[in-house]
Design a protein around this motif. Structure first.
Motif, PDB file in Angstrom:
ATOM      1  N   ALA A 197       0.933  -1.382   0.135  1.00 25.46           N
ATOM      2  CA  ALA A 197      -0.162  -0.106   0.043  1.00 25.46           C
ATOM      3  C   ALA A 197       0.751   1.233  -0.023  1.00 25.46           C
ATOM      4  O   ALA A 197       0.152   2.184   0.014  1.00 25.46           O
ATOM      5  N   ARG A 198       2.160   1.202  -0.120  1.00 29.34           N
ATOM      6  CA  ARG A 198       2.948   2.341  -0.230  1.00 29.34           C
ATOM      7  C   ARG A 198       3.454   2.464  -1.711  1.00 29.34           C
ATOM      8  O   ARG A 198       4.119   1.525  -1.924  1.00 29.34           O
ATOM      9  N   PRO A 199       3.476   3.685  -2.030  1.00 29.45           N
ATOM     10  CA  PRO A 199       3.977   3.939  -3.471  1.00 29.45           C
ATOM     11  C   PRO A 199       5.295   4.257  -3.544  1.00 29.45           C
ATOM     12  O   PRO A 199       6.056   4.952  -2.758  1.00 29.45           O
ATOM     13  N   SER A 200       6.135   4.089  -4.556  1.00 35.88           N
ATOM     14  CA  SER A 200       7.498   4.246  -4.720  1.00 35.88           C
ATOM     15  C   SER A 200       7.327   4.922  -6.151  1.00 35.88           C
ATOM     16  O   SER A 200       6.647   4.273  -7.237  1.00 35.88           O
ATOM     17  N   TRP A 201       8.424   5.824  -6.487  1.00 30.72           N
ATOM     18  CA  TRP A 201       8.384   6.484  -7.715  1.00 30.72           C
ATOM     19  C   TRP A 201       9.958   6.383  -8.242  1.00 30.72           C
ATOM     20  O   TRP A 201      10.909   6.599  -7.330  1.00 30.72           O
ATOM     21  N   GLY A 202      10.160   6.211  -9.513  1.00 31.27           N
ATOM     22  CA  GLY A 202      11.568   6.330 -10.223  1.00 31.27           C
ATOM     23  C   GLY A 202      11.928   7.723 -10.327  1.00 31.27           C
ATOM     24  O   GLY A 202      10.919   8.658 -10.435  1.00 31.27           O
TER      25      GLY A 202
END
Length: 114
Positions: free
Chosen positions: A100-105
């Protein structure tokens, strides 16, 4: 989570580009994974995502032109972009959701010229 995006560049309208997002470790941890983009002066928006099971979701504006895919063995998610339009210009960000945690490049710039 480390996401490394690549493949952006300058292309003429009607052309094609392929973006890739390489993850550190197995992409099977993420559900979903995909791409967002942000055009100058606009909010970040969903482009395409793919679930762990392989189901896909596309923005209406790219349906039929873009194809998202995943290679679980190589830990890569790709976005094939065809028939590019001026409106596709923007920074494309790889996205992954883990627990449920977003990660971004870091983003890769796509510029479509007339």
């Amino acid at each position: 989570v480390q996401l490394q995006a690549s493949g952006g560049g300058l292309v003429q309208a009607g052309g094609s580009l392929r973006l890739s997002c390489a993850a550190s470790g197995s992409i099977l941890r993420f559900n979903p994974m995909g791409w967002y983009r942000q055009a100058p002066g606009k909010q970040r928006e969903l482009v395409a995502v793919i679930s762990r099971s392989g189901s896909t979701t596309y923005a209406d504006s790219v349906t039929g032109r873009f194809t998202i895919s995943r290679d679980n063995a190589k830990n890569i998610v790709s976005l094939e972009m065809n028939s590019l339009q001026l409106e596709d210009t923007g920074v494309y960000y790889c996205y992954a959701r883990l627990d449920a945690r977003p990660s971004w490049g870091q983003g890769t710039l796509v510029t479509v010229s007339s």
